[in-house]
Design a protein around this motif. Structure first.
Motif, short mmCIF file in Angstrom:
data_model
loop_
_atom_site.label_atom_id
_atom_site.label_comp_id
_atom_site.label_asym_id
_atom_site.label_seq_id
_atom_site.Cartn_x
_atom_site.Cartn_y
_atom_site.Cartn_z
N GLU A 65 0.77 -0.99 0.05
CA GLU A 65 0.12 0.05 -0.13
C GLU A 65 0.88 1.14 0.16
N GLY A 66 2.19 0.98 0.27
CA GLY A 66 3.15 2.13 0.20
C GLY A 66 4.34 2.06 -0.59
N PHE A 67 5.12 2.77 0.18
CA PHE A 67 6.55 2.87 -1.02
C PHE A 67 7.75 1.94 -0.01
N ARG A 68 8.33 1.04 -0.54
CA ARG A 68 9.46 0.49 0.07
C ARG A 68 10.75 0.93 -0.22
N TYR A 69 11.42 1.47 0.83
CA TYR A 69 12.85 2.01 0.34
C TYR A 69 13.82 0.89 0.55
N THR A 70 14.58 0.77 -0.60
CA THR A 70 15.53 -0.04 -0.72
C THR A 70 16.90 0.03 -0.02
N ARG A 255 25.29 -4.19 16.14
CA ARG A 255 26.46 -3.67 16.74
C ARG A 255 27.69 -3.63 15.73
N PHE A 256 27.55 -4.23 14.63
CA PHE A 256 28.67 -4.05 13.55
C PHE A 256 28.03 -3.30 12.06
N LEU A 257 28.89 -2.69 11.74
CA LEU A 257 28.62 -1.79 10.38
C LEU A 257 28.71 -2.77 8.96
N TYR A 258 28.57 -3.93 9.33
CA TYR A 258 28.32 -4.89 7.93
C TYR A 258 26.80 -4.52 7.66
N SER A 259 26.53 -5.03 6.20
CA SER A 259 24.91 -4.85 5.87
C SER A 259 24.07 -5.56 6.82
N SER A 260 24.53 -6.52 7.49
CA SER A 260 23.63 -7.35 8.22
C SER A 260 23.27 -6.39 9.63
N GLY A 261 23.92 -5.60 9.94
CA GLY A 261 23.76 -4.71 11.12
C GLY A 261 23.16 -3.22 10.72
N VAL A 262 23.46 -2.82 9.50
CA VAL A 262 22.77 -1.43 9.48
C VAL A 262 21.87 -1.39 8.14
N HIS A 263 21.77 -2.22 7.28
CA HIS A 263 20.47 -2.18 6.14
C HIS A 263 19.49 -2.59 6.66
N CYS A 264 18.53 -1.54 6.82
CA CYS A 264 17.28 -1.76 7.45
C CYS A 264 16.01 -1.63 6.64
N PRO A 265 15.25 -2.26 6.93
CA PRO A 265 13.63 -1.86 6.29
C PRO A 265 13.02 -0.57 6.27
N LEU A 266 12.68 0.14 5.42
CA LEU A 266 11.73 1.36 5.62
C LEU A 266 10.77 1.52 4.60
N ILE A 267 9.41 1.54 5.18
CA ILE A 267 8.43 1.59 4.38
C ILE A 267 7.37 2.72 4.70
#
Length: 618
Positions: A65-70, A255-267
């Protein structure tokens, strides 16, 4: 005369009513804003982002229903510094609030919290369940109209017709939900897809499955909140934002700056009546714009038509006030609980460049809280048994100074391309961009945490003020010194020896770090290192002692460390970290200390005792 007076009265009344109607229309035109946050889940745990380990139908429907930021990224990878960044709209490194549980003060007369500005604009503000701002000098609840666990939907407390801004945070996906026994999960451990850096062990699979259950519980919380909004007839009057507060929670993510730690969903779901705010022509689409968490407060203020002070450091990414997309995102990592570290990462939508300011420490340091997830000790034990390979074992080894990843081809960030010829031009550009951002933000992390706290206290200023005074904190000089140290080039030996006698303790610190990273090539600086064993700054003394041990003068170095351990130091936690990083070199010293002080066999020292079977710990 009466007729004239009546006419004037009716005219004034008509103008007043018209003005009130116009004000009402303006007020009605402002959207309500509901900010849904979940804890500790990156994009890999959300099914509309391609996650396969669990299902998140409520979040998926919101995306439809919205906009998914990748390309949305957290700035801190752990909760308190993230929330410090959110509440001020400033990078925590710019305020000195980046170390976990530090509660350093900021000049509150100069730095408002974003809810202050929303309230000033007439919004009702509420926050359900989460503050944790890591900032001293002001109670966390002070900026909200409603901040009460018993009031999950704070919009119900506002005045009739008043626009609202409500934060509803769900803790169901928090790291703690993966602690303990991981038997009898809804999700089948055998069907779990593991990250490439995790060895395929039963305990790791079970931990994944338990956390997948937790994420699905979180998704149910999201649905419950949206149902409440619909029941109140507000769904089509409210801009709804959903994102997690950072990645997580399996080891090497949060706690770590790898993708698994900082890449987050935003809708973001924006009702039809506010379609002028849509970032594209229709809902249900993806948005590839680069978004940092620091952008969010400024964007919410813009959507609400609130005042935006010049303290905010983000970029408006949505609505009529949308600003040009930044080229890069910046993340930072420093002390988490009792574990010291310092990393900066800059990235675009594809490539990520990391600089490790404490590379002599492994990323995978024992952390008591994290080790309550069965996956962590299982992975560590597997490594100690010599069963890991170059990818699954690297987490537990000292690091290189720089890392560079293609996050599209290598989301797990396991193939370091820092020396790849085809990327050298891009790496050079990103190094320069990181430095520019550090200077623009007054990055407070180029001085050891304990040292900057002491210096700020000495001068009666906050760290925010300290780092903006070049006489007290010459950042360009510190950046140069750090880069020289991290280069690990033996040609810099004379510069390090000279730096060991500098009047500035921070420059002495970076000089001793440079010598430390030269390993046996630092032997030519033995005299300068020995002199530093009496340095007035314990940070310098400690690193010099460890380096003296490394170059073969074991008894001298251990004697200094022994004195600091037995007789006290202002940097006890940092000392415990170094004793752990020293591995076998410090075991005899820790054993001697714990026999004299068995009550200290906890935390980092307790883990050393456990690893080396020191009897005093039992």
């Amino acid at each position: 005369m009466t007729t004239a007076r009546n006419f004037l009265t009716w005219t004034v009344l008509a103008i007043t009513l018209g003005a009130c109607t116009e004000m009402s229309a303006v007020a009605d035109d402002r959207p309500n804003i509901l900010w849904l946050t979940s804890e500790d889940n990156g994009i890999s745990w959300v099914s509309c982002y391609g996650g396969t380990n669990c299902k998140t139908p409520a979040i998926d429907q919101l995306a439809a229903e919205g906009f998914r930021y990748t390309h949305c990224f957290d700035n801190a990878a752990v909760c308190a510094p993230t929330r410090s960044t959110w509440i001020t709209g400033m990078y925590a490194i710019s305020n000195g609030t980046q170390p976990m549980r530090s509660r350093n003060k900021i000049p509150h007369d100069r730095i408002p919290y974003y809810p202050d500005l929303l309230r000033e604009a007439g919004y009702h503000t509420s926050n359900s369940l989460k503050t944790d701002y890591n900032i001293g000098g002001r109670p966390d609840h002070d900026c909200w109209d409603v901040m009460d666990r018993r009031v999950p939907y704070g919009w119900r407390e506002r005045r009739p017709g008043q626009p609202f801004f409500a934060v509803v945070n769900t803790t169901s996906s928090h790291e703690s939900r993966a602690h303990g026994d991981a038997q009898n999960t809804r999700n089948d451990p055998a069907k779990i897809q593991l990250a490439s850096y995790h060895p395929d062990l039963p305990a790791i699979r079970r931990s994944y499955a338990k956390y997948a259950d937790a994420v699905e519980n979180m998704d149910h919380d999201v649905r419950t909140t949206l149902d409440a909004l619909k029941a109140d007839g507000l769904y089509e009057d409210t801009v709804i934002i959903y994102n997690s507060d950072h990645g997580g929670v399996m080891p090497r993510s949060k706690r770590f700056l790898y993708s698994s730690g900082v890449h987050c969903p935003l809708i973001v779901r924006i009702p039809e009546k506010y379609k002028h705010l849509w970032p594209t022509e229709k809902p249900g689409t993806t948005i590839d714009r680069l978004v940092s968490f620091v952008d969010m407060p400024k964007t919410w203020l813009s959507l609400a038509g609130a005042r935006i002070p010049d303290t905010l450091q983000g970029t408006i990414f949505l609505g009529k006030g949308t600003e040009p997309e930044p080229k890069y995102h910046l993340s930072f990592r420093e002390r988490a609980d009792d574990r010291c570290d310092s990393v900066r990462m800059i990235r675009d939508t594809r490539y990520a460049y990391h600089k490790n300011y404490i590379p002599y420490a492994p990323a995978g340091q024992y952390l008591a809280y994290l080790w309550q997830i069965a996956a962590a000790p299982a992975w560590e034990q597997y490594h100690k048994q010599g069963k890991t390979d170059a990818i699954t074992g690297r987490f537990f080894e000292p690091r290189v100074s720089e890392e560079f990843y293609d996050t599209v081809e290598d989301f797990d960030n396991v193939h370091n391309l820092i020396d790849a010829p085809e990327h050298q031009a891009r790496i050079g550009d990103m190094r320069k961009a990181m430095r520019r951002m550090q200077l623009e933000l007054y990055d407070s992390g180029l001085m050891p945490e304990s040292m900057r706290v002491r210096l700020a206290a000495k001068h009666g200023v906050t760290i925010y003020e300290l780092v903006r005074d070049p006489r007290l904190y010459p950042l360009e000089t510190y950046l140069d010194a750090a880069d020289l140290a991290l280069a690990r080039d033996r040609k810099n030996l004379p510069a390090f020896i000279k730096g060991m006698s500098d009047a500035d303790p921070c420059l002495r610190f970076w000089s001793v770090v440079g010598l430390h990273l030269l390993d046996e090539n630092a032997a030519g600086a033995a005299q300068a290192l020995t002199s530093a064993l009496d340095d007035e700054a314990d940070e310098v003394k400690m690193m010099a002692a460890w380096t003296v041990v490394k170059i073969g003068r074991r008894e001298e170095g251990l004697a200094t460390l022994r004195d600091m351990l037995f007789n006290g130091t202002s940097i006890e936690n940092e000392l415990h970290n170094v004793l752990d990083w020293m591995d076998d070199d410090a075991v005899s010293l820790v054993e001697e200390y714990l026999r004299a002080h068995p009550e200290k066999a906890k935390g980092i020292l307790g883990k050393i005792a456990q690893d080396y079977r020191i009897e005093a710990a039992k």
